[in-house]
Enzyme design. Structure first.
Site, mmCIF file in Angstrom:
data_model
loop_
_atom_site.group_PDB
_atom_site.id
_atom_site.type_symbol
_atom_site.label_atom_id
_atom_site.label_comp_id
_atom_site.label_asym_id
_atom_site.label_seq_id
_atom_site.Cartn_x
_atom_site.Cartn_y
_atom_site.Cartn_z
ATOM 1 N N GLU A 164 -49.089 27.986 13.840
ATOM 2 C CA GLU A 164 -49.379 26.831 12.776
ATOM 3 C C GLU A 164 -50.644 26.165 12.944
ATOM 4 O OE1 GLU A 164 -45.880 24.216 13.202
ATOM 5 O OE2 GLU A 164 -44.610 25.744 13.665
ATOM 6 N N CYS A 275 -41.829 27.346 19.312
ATOM 7 C CA CYS A 275 -41.821 28.817 19.761
ATOM 8 C C CYS A 275 -41.727 29.200 21.128
ATOM 9 C CB CYS A 275 -42.715 29.696 19.352
ATOM 10 S SG CYS A 275 -42.461 29.877 17.325
ATOM 11 N N PHE A 337 -47.661 18.557 17.626
ATOM 12 C CA PHE A 337 -47.938 19.483 18.860
ATOM 13 C C PHE A 337 -49.218 19.989 19.036
ATOM 14 C CE2 PHE A 337 -47.449 24.105 17.982
ATOM 15 C CZ PHE A 337 -47.172 24.140 16.784
HETATM 16 C C1 UDX Z 1 -37.718 29.831 12.964
HETATM 17 C C2 UDX Z 1 -37.706 29.912 14.445
HETATM 18 O O1 UDX Z 1 -37.997 28.797 14.830
HETATM 19 C C3 UDX Z 1 -38.920 30.958 14.879
HETATM 20 O O2 UDX Z 1 -38.588 31.593 16.201
HETATM 21 C C4 UDX Z 1 -38.445 32.325 13.815
HETATM 22 O O3 UDX Z 1 -39.428 33.230 14.297
HETATM 23 C C5 UDX Z 1 -38.491 32.120 12.503
HETATM 24 O O4 UDX Z 1 -37.720 30.814 12.240
HETATM 25 P P1 UDX Z 1 -39.369 28.361 11.381
HETATM 26 O O5 UDX Z 1 -39.876 28.976 10.049
HETATM 27 O O6 UDX Z 1 -40.495 27.366 12.101
HETATM 28 O O7 UDX Z 1 -39.384 29.466 12.575
HETATM 29 O O8 UDX Z 1 -38.134 27.573 11.334
HETATM 30 P P2 UDX Z 1 -37.531 26.402 10.427
HETATM 31 O O9 UDX Z 1 -38.877 25.698 9.827
HETATM 32 O O10 UDX Z 1 -36.602 25.670 11.021
HETATM 33 O O11 UDX Z 1 -37.021 27.455 9.292
HETATM 34 C C6 UDX Z 1 -35.819 28.044 9.070
HETATM 35 C C7 UDX Z 1 -35.129 27.955 7.855
HETATM 36 O O12 UDX Z 1 -33.923 28.532 7.634
HETATM 37 C C8 UDX Z 1 -34.778 26.436 7.492
HETATM 38 O O13 UDX Z 1 -35.491 25.749 6.403
HETATM 39 C C9 UDX Z 1 -33.004 26.469 7.483
HETATM 40 O O14 UDX Z 1 -32.339 25.552 6.543
HETATM 41 C C10 UDX Z 1 -33.159 28.073 7.051
HETATM 42 N N1 UDX Z 1 -31.740 28.467 7.384
HETATM 43 C C11 UDX Z 1 -31.006 28.496 8.453
HETATM 44 C C12 UDX Z 1 -30.969 29.425 6.213
HETATM 45 O O15 UDX Z 1 -31.597 29.429 5.300
HETATM 46 N N2 UDX Z 1 -29.626 29.881 6.594
HETATM 47 C C13 UDX Z 1 -29.251 29.742 7.685
HETATM 48 O O16 UDX Z 1 -28.131 30.225 8.171
HETATM 49 C C14 UDX Z 1 -29.852 29.008 8.898
HETATM 50 C C1 UDX Z 2 -47.354 30.339 18.709
HETATM 51 C C2 UDX Z 2 -48.222 31.443 18.993
HETATM 52 O O1 UDX Z 2 -49.634 31.278 19.227
HETATM 53 C C3 UDX Z 2 -48.111 32.548 17.577
HETATM 54 O O2 UDX Z 2 -48.675 33.488 17.929
HETATM 55 C C4 UDX Z 2 -46.494 32.493 17.303
HETATM 56 O O3 UDX Z 2 -46.131 33.256 16.163
HETATM 57 C C5 UDX Z 2 -45.906 31.032 17.507
HETATM 58 O O4 UDX Z 2 -46.245 30.568 18.656
HETATM 59 P P1 UDX Z 2 -47.919 27.826 17.662
HETATM 60 O O5 UDX Z 2 -46.898 27.334 18.485
HETATM 61 O O6 UDX Z 2 -47.839 27.717 16.200
HETATM 62 O O7 UDX Z 2 -48.072 29.524 17.755
HETATM 63 O O8 UDX Z 2 -49.246 27.377 18.316
HETATM 64 P P2 UDX Z 2 -50.386 27.813 19.221
HETATM 65 O O9 UDX Z 2 -51.618 27.569 18.888
HETATM 66 O O10 UDX Z 2 -50.203 28.898 20.127
HETATM 67 O O11 UDX Z 2 -50.181 26.315 20.319
HETATM 68 C C6 UDX Z 2 -49.181 26.291 21.101
HETATM 69 C C7 UDX Z 2 -49.156 24.979 22.007
HETATM 70 O O12 UDX Z 2 -49.988 25.367 23.188
HETATM 71 C C8 UDX Z 2 -49.861 23.565 21.372
HETATM 72 O O13 UDX Z 2 -49.098 22.745 21.893
HETATM 73 C C9 UDX Z 2 -51.242 23.595 22.010
HETATM 74 O O14 UDX Z 2 -51.922 22.339 21.793
HETATM 75 C C10 UDX Z 2 -51.123 24.359 23.246
HETATM 76 N N1 UDX Z 2 -52.075 24.909 23.631
HETATM 77 C C11 UDX Z 2 -52.914 26.059 23.253
HETATM 78 C C12 UDX Z 2 -52.928 24.319 24.812
HETATM 79 O O15 UDX Z 2 -52.447 23.318 25.351
HETATM 80 N N2 UDX Z 2 -54.002 24.999 25.169
HETATM 81 C C13 UDX Z 2 -54.726 25.990 24.708
HETATM 82 O O16 UDX Z 2 -55.718 26.430 25.127
HETATM 83 C C14 UDX Z 2 -54.083 26.584 23.667
#
Ligand code: UDX
Ligand code: UDX
Length: 460
Positions: A164, A275, A337
């Protein structure tokens, strides 16, 4: 217009929305539809205020929405109409029953598989995009194979590695795309169809293939490794605070070893996001399930260090502010985050804020994108909390400034102006090590970074 291929994505979240927008942008001759069980999510994607903030996403949506990218509520018909279905629904940590607090809750994935089976009138490729425990594809396959007709489903695993805040550049220029499939004739055919989509903008050598189980496991392991680096450096930051070592200098010296590399070595208040914790706990559960207790304990320690770092940071605030926060005003800069997102899922800011409130501090939260989510996260928390976007207004009259998100704008603040508006003695707790500590100290702040000696005006 006649489209070459029709693709559906179930789940319009942080993963489904941006990843489908990128496919639509790169493949104008493909029609991409995204559905979601939450109608408000769909409305938001069709409105000027998108449900996720992601730099560059609005531009791509503008170019594709209504042309070859559609967000709709009609799940049933869309399942009938499309030949390729991505599943991108959420897989939260289970909160009940066996594996509660560890295992992934697969109810949404299973419901989605049943929905696909129920409404399909032709054979389809079903692609797991959600991060899932190993062998989930098998469960999906079994459900999809339980239909009686001639319709068949080929299940592929195609985990999403984007982060993200950088989703658009990650999607446009990924380190790799991973496709897991069966090595059968139909599995290889389905794999080739998916490769054809990504090959539109990603060099073939970056598109790698494996069996389904390796693909599912690789995603969990990649996240576990990244999180492990953050916990490793954070554990050393605790040691630095007890000695004269400086965590930034240590991280630089260590990271310049090309075998180690310099990424993910930034000490802070611990990792957040939807994640890392979820996926590690999932890995831990999987290892325990297969009686690999030592392996499970190894990975669980990554999460424990992350919790320890947040506790340590909060205890440090309390200790240095004369062991009482009652009625003191504390300004929190950053609730997301990480920078460049409005997402607050598992944000360390949630834990830290709650702890400060529990000490009866008055908390003022500032964030350029995450205030709405912060208010949802803290709903029901009894205490004095205010939300003010403008950092200068937020900090005025406060006893302490606590930086929790590495937003670039916080680096550029006028700290003299901020200091002048604060109660004295003024405290600065930099949970991300992003500001010039010496400069802030010379302005008059008592400065408490992470993994570096504190700069305090108090005589010990
Ligand atoms: C999520 C998970 O956190 C991640 O581990 C995975 O890789 C992908 O799905 P994210 O897209 O960040 O990631 O989640 P979220 O923003 O909660 O989106 C999931 C969407 O699925 C929601 O909008 C929810 O309403 C929808 N959903 C959920 C459906 O359409 N059908 C369902 O049965 C359940
Ligand atoms: C992570 C993975 O990077 C991505 O590949 C996967 O698809 C989803 O999960 P995301 O959680 O979106 O992505 O962000 P990321 O940049 O990985 O940061 C995760 C957390 O670690 C954040 O809270 C960030 O602030 C923290 N972080 C990251 C640190 O504290 N120190 C670092 O050096 C890097």
């Amino acid at each position: 217009m006649k489209f070459k291929k029709k693709i559906l994505c179930i789940g319009a979240g942080y993963v489904g929305g941006p990843s489908m927008a990128m496919i639509a942008y790169k493949c104008p001759d493909y029609r991409i539809t995204v559905v979601d069980t939450n109608p408000d999510r769909i409305d938001a994607w069709n409105s000027p205020e998108l449900p996720v903030y992601e730099p560059g996403l609005d531009k791509i949506i503008k170019k594709t929405l209504g042309k070859n990218l559609f967000f709709t509520k009609d799940i049933e018909n869309q399942i009938k109409e499309n030949d390729i279905i991505f599943v991108s629904v959420n897989t939260p940590t289970k909160t009940y029953g066996a594996g509660a607090g560890m295992a992934a809750d697969l109810q949404f994935v299973e419901k989605t598989a049943r929905q696909i089976l129920k409404h399909s009138r032709s054979s389809k490729i079903v692609i797991e995009k959600s991060t899932l425990p190993v062998k989930t594809a098998l469960a999906m396959e079994r459900i999809l194979a339980s239909g009686k007709g001639k319709i068949t489903f080929e299940v592929l695993s195609n985990p999403e590695f984007m982060a993200e805040g950088t989703a658009i550049s990650d999607l446009e220029n990924p380190d790799r795309v991973l496709i897991g499939s069966h090595e059968t004739k139909s599995g290889l055919k389905a794999r080739a169809e998916l490769i054809e989509i990504y090959a539109r903008w990603i060099p073939l050598e970056k598109i790698i293939t494996s069996n389904i189980w390796s693909s599912e496991l690789s995603k969990l392991v990649a996240n576990a490794f990244l999180a492990q680096r953050v916990s490793s450096i954070n554990s050393i930051s605790a040691l630095c605070e007890k000695t004269d070592a400086d965590i930034s200098e240590v991280a630089k010296a260590v990271g310049m070893d090309s075998r180690i590399g310099d990424k993910f070595l930034k000490a802070g208040i611990g990792f957040g996001g939807s994640c890392f914790k979820k996926d590690i706990l999932n890995l831990v559960y999987l290892c325990s399930y297969y009686s690999l207790q030592e392996v499970a304990a190894y990975w669980e320690s990554v999460v424990k260090i992350n919790e320890y770092q947040q506790e340590r940071f909060t205890a440090n605030i309390l200790k240095n502010m004369f062991s009482t926060l009652t009625e003191k005003k504390i300004c929190i800069l950053g609730f997301a985050f990480k920078a460049n997102t409005g997402d607050t899922r598992e944000s360390p800011a949630i834990y830290i804020t709650r702890k400060l409130i529990a000490e009866h501090a008055e908390v003022i939260i500032s964030d350029p994108k995450a205030l709405k989510n912060a208010a949802i996260d803290l709903e029901g928390t009894k205490g004095n909390v205010k939300y003010i976007e403008d950092p200068y207004r937020a900090v005025a009259g406060c006893h302490a400034l606590v930086i929790l998100t590495d937003w670039d704008l916080y680096r550029k603040l006028d700290f003299q102006k901020i200091y002048n508006s604060m109660a004295k003695p003024a405290f600065l707790f930099d949970g991300r090590n992003i500001v010039d500590h010496r400069k802030c100290f010379s302005i008059g702040f008592n400065v408490y970074p992470i993994g570096k000696p504190a700069l305090s005006h108090f005589k010990t």
